[in-house]
Design a protein around this motif. Sequence first.
Motif, short mmCIF file in Angstrom:
data_model
loop_
_atom_site.label_atom_id
_atom_site.label_comp_id
_atom_site.label_asym_id
_atom_site.label_seq_id
_atom_site.Cartn_x
_atom_site.Cartn_y
_atom_site.Cartn_z
N THR A 68 -17.75 -4.28 -5.16
CA THR A 68 -18.68 -3.73 -4.17
C THR A 68 -18.16 -3.72 -2.95
O THR A 68 -18.36 -2.81 -2.23
N SER A 69 -17.52 -4.81 -2.28
CA SER A 69 -16.99 -4.71 -1.01
C SER A 69 -15.88 -3.75 -0.63
O SER A 69 -16.02 -2.84 0.49
N GLY A 70 -15.09 -3.53 -1.47
CA GLY A 70 -14.19 -2.11 -1.45
C GLY A 70 -14.85 -1.00 -1.23
O GLY A 70 -14.38 0.01 -0.38
N THR A 71 -15.76 -0.57 -2.08
CA THR A 71 -16.54 0.58 -2.02
C THR A 71 -17.27 0.65 -0.76
O THR A 71 -17.19 1.94 -0.21
N VAL A 72 -17.84 -0.23 -0.23
CA VAL A 72 -18.47 -0.19 0.75
C VAL A 72 -17.59 -0.03 2.21
O VAL A 72 -17.77 0.80 3.09
N GLY A 73 -16.47 -0.67 1.98
CA GLY A 73 -15.42 -0.65 2.96
C GLY A 73 -14.80 0.72 2.95
O GLY A 73 -14.41 1.17 4.19
N PHE A 74 -14.52 1.12 2.15
CA PHE A 74 -13.95 2.59 1.83
C PHE A 74 -15.00 3.61 2.47
O PHE A 74 -14.37 4.51 3.04
N TYR A 75 -16.28 3.32 2.25
CA TYR A 75 -17.22 4.38 2.76
C TYR A 75 -17.28 4.29 4.27
O TYR A 75 -17.16 5.22 4.78
N GLY A 76 -17.39 3.10 4.74
CA GLY A 76 -17.35 2.90 6.17
C GLY A 76 -15.98 3.41 6.89
O GLY A 76 -15.94 4.10 8.04
N TRP A 77 -14.81 3.24 6.22
CA TRP A 77 -13.53 3.83 6.61
C TRP A 77 -13.51 5.22 6.68
O TRP A 77 -12.99 6.02 7.58
N ASN A 78 -14.05 5.89 5.60
CA ASN A 78 -14.14 7.31 5.42
C ASN A 78 -14.90 7.85 6.76
O ASN A 78 -14.67 8.98 7.33
N LEU A 79 -16.09 7.48 6.96
CA LEU A 79 -16.96 7.74 7.94
C LEU A 79 -16.15 7.75 9.24
O LEU A 79 -16.37 8.60 10.08
N ASN A 80 -15.60 6.46 9.54
CA ASN A 80 -14.66 6.36 10.63
C ASN A 80 -13.46 7.41 10.97
O ASN A 80 -13.64 7.83 12.09
N GLN A 81 -12.96 7.84 9.78
CA GLN A 81 -11.96 8.68 9.85
C GLN A 81 -12.44 9.97 10.33
O GLN A 81 -11.84 10.79 11.12
N LYS A 82 -13.38 10.43 9.68
CA LYS A 82 -14.21 11.65 10.16
C LYS A 82 -14.43 11.79 11.90
O LYS A 82 -14.50 12.73 12.59
#
Length: 399
Positions: A68-82
């Motif tokens: 759960t934490s990893g999924t949320v973290g990846f989502y946040g990282w992906n948005l920040n990359q954009k």
Amino acid sequence: MRRTTMAGLLAVPLSIAGLYWLMLHGFLKTSAILLVVAVLGMLFAAVWEWRHGHRKWASLLLAGAVLTSGTVGFYGWNLNQKLDNIPRIKPPAAIDEGTRPPEEKETKALNILLMGADNPDQKADKPTIAELLSDGQWDVGAYRSDTIMVVHIPANRKSAYVVSIPRDSYVPIFDEAGATQGKNKINAAFSEYGPFGTLRTVEKLTGLRMNHLAVIDYEGFRDLTTAIGGVDVYVPETVYDSYQDQTWEKGWNHLEGNLALKYVRQRHGLINGDFDRVARQQNFLRAVMEKVLDDGTIGNPVKFTKTLEAITSHLTVDEDFSNGEIRGLALSLNGLDAKKVKFVTLPLDHYETVEGVGSVNIIDAARAKELWKAVREDRINRYLDKYPDDELGDQQDVS
């Protein structure tokens, strides 16, 4: 405890579904809090199971928390990359030369200059705006801007004002150093002196300090509507655009892709020309905001990712507009009702033909001064009570 653990594990997908529902319906902060509580709950349960020798259940709970934490973290990282992919342009050294309006140090209100960039030669393959300015020099005539808007966001973040400056407004033009370059249509500032020349011109016109600038190319309008599944606008009377060979039928029209681009570009065939085009641009933005803010786009991870990608792929901002400030602004505007966003147009005194320039809009200087004062003081509602026709009309009244 094993039955409790099993129930807890079974509750995970149900909780995720519940959180997703909350996100879709705008309860983002509640979703975030519940998500943290759920992860902490799984971790505490995993520790309890481990201490009591139930290693299997502890591992499952720990895996659930990590996943759960990893999924949320990846989502946040992906948005920040954009956000990282947004090109930044460095203000020229001369940007603070001369006199600029003072910064509003006592308030957290923001003024953002939003410009739409259009390539006048669609067949020519040109460098982007950021690439053009990488050496600090602007390529005169490379791009033009038929969309110039001052976006004012009050300190309380409970509303926003968007004031459009029609491209044919006849005003003094200034370069990036604040040096006067005579009078012309305001879109000449972008064509001749680029985004920062436009910024200095708008600051001189409004008396407002622009905290940031953002430039979106017209393809961004197209891709944004595709990402959110299009928007609907009402056309009160059938009208033909001879320049784009496009007929708009009376009634509701669904805008997506290139059709959205044609809608915001149209001027030919509209009774009030430049002002009707401004109204269309505002009407389009209003429809997009209603779709994004009120229709679960922000709370839908897949749709929001596509929307953010469509925006950031065609956006250029100033160097000082950091990812952290963009994120902070977005979070502070969470929950903003689209109905709290007011669209206003700079008031017209009369039309005139100027030799060497053509047909221009002569601004009502006295009323414009009232407008910019109202924006500065966050009292635009009082201004609109006095001049209601300056506000964008209802959806079914826009040409």
